[in-house]
Design a protein around this motif. Structure first.
Motif, PDB file in Angstrom:
ATOM      1  N   LEU A 143       0.714  -1.048   0.096  1.00  0.00           N
ATOM      2  CA  LEU A 143       0.051   0.029   0.061  1.00  0.00           C
ATOM      3  C   LEU A 143       1.004   1.382  -0.146  1.00  0.00           C
ATOM      4  CD1 LEU A 143      -2.326  -1.075   2.774  1.00  0.00           C
ATOM      5  CD2 LEU A 143      -2.834  -1.311   0.488  1.00  0.00           C
ATOM      6  N   TRP A 144       0.459   2.209  -0.639  1.00  0.00           N
ATOM      7  CA  TRP A 144       1.010   3.675  -0.578  1.00  0.00           C
ATOM      8  C   TRP A 144       0.979   4.034   0.706  1.00  0.00           C
ATOM      9  CZ3 TRP A 144       4.243   5.179  -3.706  1.00  0.00           C
ATOM     10  CH2 TRP A 144       4.062   5.275  -5.031  1.00  0.00           C
ATOM     11  N   VAL A 145       2.234   4.513   1.287  1.00  0.00           N
ATOM     12  CA  VAL A 145       2.347   4.855   2.825  1.00  0.00           C
ATOM     13  C   VAL A 145       1.970   4.009   3.698  1.00  0.00           C
ATOM     14  CG1 VAL A 145       1.833   6.930   4.394  1.00  0.00           C
ATOM     15  CG2 VAL A 145       1.962   7.310   1.784  1.00  0.00           C
ATOM     16  N   LEU A 146       0.879   3.328   3.739  1.00  0.00           N
ATOM     17  CA  LEU A 146       0.301   2.414   4.912  1.00  0.00           C
ATOM     18  C   LEU A 146       1.067   1.158   4.909  1.00  0.00           C
ATOM     19  CD1 LEU A 146      -3.546   3.608   4.606  1.00  0.00           C
ATOM     20  CD2 LEU A 146      -1.619   4.436   5.614  1.00  0.00           C
ATOM     21  N   LYS A 147       2.376   1.239   4.901  1.00  0.00           N
ATOM     22  CA  LYS A 147       3.109  -0.173   4.963  1.00  0.00           C
ATOM     23  C   LYS A 147       3.580  -0.493   6.434  1.00  0.00           C
ATOM     24  CE  LYS A 147       6.233   2.279   2.736  1.00  0.00           C
ATOM     25  NZ  LYS A 147       7.256   2.718   2.032  1.00  0.00           N
ATOM     26  N   ASP A 148       4.035  -1.854   6.387  1.00  0.00           N
ATOM     27  CA  ASP A 148       4.285  -2.428   7.635  1.00  0.00           C
ATOM     28  C   ASP A 148       3.382  -2.448   8.790  1.00  0.00           C
ATOM     29  OD1 ASP A 148       6.890  -2.704   6.032  1.00  0.00           O
ATOM     30  OD2 ASP A 148       7.475  -0.744   6.917  1.00  0.00           O
ATOM     31  N   ASP A 149       3.932  -1.884   9.833  1.00  0.00           N
ATOM     32  CA  ASP A 149       2.580  -2.019  11.116  1.00  0.00           C
ATOM     33  C   ASP A 149       1.740  -0.905  11.004  1.00  0.00           C
ATOM     34  OD1 ASP A 149       4.405  -0.237  11.680  1.00  0.00           O
ATOM     35  OD2 ASP A 149       4.460  -0.711  13.723  1.00  0.00           O
ATOM     36  N   LEU A 150       1.797   0.274  10.060  1.00  0.00           N
ATOM     37  CA  LEU A 150       1.019   1.340   9.996  1.00  0.00           C
ATOM     38  C   LEU A 150      -0.421   0.802   9.318  1.00  0.00           C
ATOM     39  CD1 LEU A 150       0.463   4.146  10.460  1.00  0.00           C
ATOM     40  CD2 LEU A 150       1.723   4.665   8.166  1.00  0.00           C
ATOM     41  N   GLY A 151      -0.249  -0.056   8.409  1.00  0.00           N
ATOM     42  CA  GLY A 151      -1.553  -0.365   7.997  1.00  0.00           C
ATOM     43  C   GLY A 151      -2.586  -0.846   8.944  1.00  0.00           C
ATOM     44  N   PRO A 152      -2.402  -1.814   9.542  1.00  0.00           N
ATOM     45  CA  PRO A 152      -3.033  -2.539  10.830  1.00  0.00           C
ATOM     46  C   PRO A 152      -3.554  -1.540  11.819  1.00  0.00           C
ATOM     47  CG  PRO A 152      -1.112  -3.961  10.277  1.00  0.00           C
ATOM     48  CD  PRO A 152      -0.956  -2.817   9.599  1.00  0.00           C
ATOM     49  N   LYS A 153      -2.531  -0.508  12.120  1.00  0.00           N
ATOM     50  CA  LYS A 153      -3.066   0.633  12.891  1.00  0.00           C
ATOM     51  C   LYS A 153      -4.103   1.481  12.547  1.00  0.00           C
ATOM     52  CE  LYS A 153       1.260   1.057  15.345  1.00  0.00           C
ATOM     53  NZ  LYS A 153       2.478   1.634  15.831  1.00  0.00           N
ATOM     54  N   VAL A 154      -3.949   1.633  11.232  1.00  0.00           N
ATOM     55  CA  VAL A 154      -4.916   2.430  10.548  1.00  0.00           C
ATOM     56  C   VAL A 154      -6.362   1.765  10.468  1.00  0.00           C
ATOM     57  CG1 VAL A 154      -5.559   3.485   8.358  1.00  0.00           C
ATOM     58  CG2 VAL A 154      -3.324   4.087   9.114  1.00  0.00           C
ATOM     59  N   GLN A 155      -6.190   0.431   9.984  1.00  0.00           N
ATOM     60  CA  GLN A 155      -7.300  -0.372   9.791  1.00  0.00           C
ATOM     61  C   GLN A 155      -8.304  -0.392  11.110  1.00  0.00           C
ATOM     62  OE1 GLN A 155      -7.613  -2.419   6.714  1.00  0.00           O
ATOM     63  NE2 GLN A 155      -9.701  -2.652   7.359  1.00  0.00           N
ATOM     64  N   GLN A 156      -7.414  -0.415  12.170  1.00  0.00           N
ATOM     65  CA  GLN A 156      -8.394  -0.423  13.551  1.00  0.00           C
ATOM     66  C   GLN A 156      -9.062   0.812  13.809  1.00  0.00           C
ATOM     67  OE1 GLN A 156      -5.466  -0.954  16.687  1.00  0.00           O
ATOM     68  NE2 GLN A 156      -5.107  -2.985  16.296  1.00  0.00           N
ATOM     69  N   ILE A 157      -8.906   1.954  13.076  1.00  0.00           N
ATOM     70  CA  ILE A 157      -9.846   3.304  12.945  1.00  0.00           C
ATOM     71  C   ILE A 157     -10.711   3.282  12.144  1.00  0.00           C
ATOM     72  CG2 ILE A 157      -9.630   5.761  12.987  1.00  0.00           C
ATOM     73  CD1 ILE A 157      -6.772   5.542  14.504  1.00  0.00           C
ATOM     74  N   ALA A 158     -10.313   2.852  10.668  1.00  0.00           N
ATOM     75  CA  ALA A 158     -11.237   2.905   9.785  1.00  0.00           C
ATOM     76  C   ALA A 158     -10.795   2.021   8.628  1.00  0.00           C
ATOM     77  CB  ALA A 158     -11.304   4.188   9.229  1.00  0.00           C
ATOM     78  N   PRO A 159     -11.846   1.255   8.090  1.00  0.00           N
ATOM     79  CA  PRO A 159     -11.460   0.322   6.833  1.00  0.00           C
ATOM     80  C   PRO A 159     -10.697   1.056   5.895  1.00  0.00           C
ATOM     81  CG  PRO A 159     -13.765   0.857   6.889  1.00  0.00           C
ATOM     82  CD  PRO A 159     -13.326   1.330   7.900  1.00  0.00           C
ATOM     83  N   ILE A 160      -9.812   0.141   5.054  1.00  0.00           N
ATOM     84  CA  ILE A 160      -9.054   0.641   3.778  1.00  0.00           C
ATOM     85  C   ILE A 160      -9.371   0.139   2.723  1.00  0.00           C
ATOM     86  CG2 ILE A 160      -6.665   0.701   3.040  1.00  0.00           C
ATOM     87  CD1 ILE A 160      -5.543   0.519   5.754  1.00  0.00           C
ATOM     88  N   VAL A 161      -9.620   1.019   1.558  1.00  0.00           N
ATOM     89  CA  VAL A 161      -9.859   0.605   0.375  1.00  0.00           C
ATOM     90  C   VAL A 161      -8.553   0.944  -0.349  1.00  0.00           C
ATOM     91  CG1 VAL A 161     -11.059   1.301  -1.936  1.00  0.00           C
ATOM     92  CG2 VAL A 161     -12.454   1.152   0.290  1.00  0.00           C
TER      93      VAL A 161
END
Length: 341
Positions: A143-161
């Motif tokens: 994913l753009w920017v939302l790599k490594d452990d950042l993606g799962p952290k973001v996903q906890q707040i809002a779904p990712i498309v």
């Protein structure tokens, strides 16, 4: 036939960008009722299946969207106005980065202004309903920017498309962003979008004709930094794949990496070309900086001033993409074909 009717990794270092995502079949429901109101809420459940085949669901249509800058720009002209954006938006002197398109940067919250800059605090404060970014490779985590452990952290707040920009041609990416825009309440039938589609179709036809009129024209597309020259591989970039589909003979780099072949500056002359397109973003070397590199300055195309700009982040809606195609048509029309002869 309209170019919008069907269409047929390397972890990037620093400024180097590739387009991302293996296209999956579109599957979207609760698309909303159109109109030009920005991401207005709608009653009833909402869901959208992204290009990883993953479904994002909400109790109602998302109204507070946070998006990667080029994704936000793709949606903006449909009337979908994200509340926050991340990725490069402003240059060091305060200007707008190419990939920001028509976004009013004063009207959105910046979550971070670089690929490695993402503030979870600012992100959470926007109270997002949905996050949108580009898919840069074949893996769901590319994913753009939302790599490594950042993606799962973001996903906890809002779904990712995640929208596919990887090994897929430009019209298909544009088509998918339009589907997402409509699903978010955007208007695909506005005067601006209709005109954009007409302009994109004409620009595509004109570019194809210009390419046909210049048989033998060999094009090299590059990015660069002080240490290396990067030869872009057209199949990995949505716009370059499309230009090749229209007939442009683009040099294809070697090596095992996705997106580009990395060359030392001593190897700058490895691929002869009549025309060189250079990365125009602020993260790559500028034309004057390139001119200071002896091996670059000696290239036949450079000596002949057969150079033009290219951005490694295509613009993913017809309003933004049509001018890019028109400019390339001008470049091809004015190019000489005898540099490598």
């Amino acid at each position: 036939m309209s170019v919008f009717q069907g269409a047929g990794g390397l972890t990037r270092r620093g400024f180097l960008i590739g387009a991302g995502g293996v296209a999956a079949a579109a599957a979207l429901t609760a698309c909303g009722n159109g109109g030009d109101k920005p991401a207005a809420a709608a009653s009833g459940p909402w869901e959208f299946t992204d290009d990883r085949g993953q479904k994002a669901s909400r109790d109602q249509r998302p109204a507070r969207v946070v998006a990667y800058v080029s994704s936000a720009a793709a949606l903006w002209d449909y009337g979908v106005r994200p509340v926050g954006v991340f990725g490069p938006q402003k240059t060091a002197d305060g200007g707008k980065e190419i990939q920001a398109g028509n976004i009013d940067l004063n009207a959105v919250t910046s979550i971070g202004n670089a690929w490695d800059d993402f503030s979870m605090e600012k992100f959470a404060a926007t109270k997002p309903d949905l996050v949108i970014t580009g898919l840069t490779g074949a893996k769901p985590t590319d994913l753009w920017v939302l790599k490594d452990d950042l993606g799962p952290k973001v996903q906890q707040i809002a779904p990712i498309v995640a929208m596919s920009e990887y090994k897929v041609t430009l019209p298909k990416v544009i088509e998918r962003y339009e589907q997402l825009a409509v699903a978010l309440g955007g208007d695909a039938n506005s005067a601006a979008i209709k005109q954009g589609k007409e302009d994109f179709q004409k620009a595509s036809d004109d570019l194809k004709a210009a390419i046909k009129a210049k048989p033998g024209l060999k094009v090299l597309v590059v990015s660069s930094d002080k240490d290396n020259l990067y030869i872009c591989k057209p199949e990995f970039f949505a716009d370059l794949a499309y230009y090749r589909e229209l007939g442009l003979d683009i040099v294809d780099g070697g090596g095992s990496d996705d997106y580009f072949e990395t060359l030392s500056w001593e190897q700058a002359g490895k691929y002869p070309a009549d025309l060189i397109l250079t990365d125009s973003r602020t993260y790559a070397l500028s034309r004057p900086q390139l001119a200071q590199i002896p091996t670059w300055a000696q290239l036949p195309a450079v000596k002949a001033n057969q150079l033009a700009d290219w951005s490694t982040e295509p613009r993913f809606n017809p309003v933004l993409a049509a001018p890019v195609l028109r400019k390339l048509t001008e470049v091809v029309t004015g190019a000489r074909t005898d540099i490598t002869a």
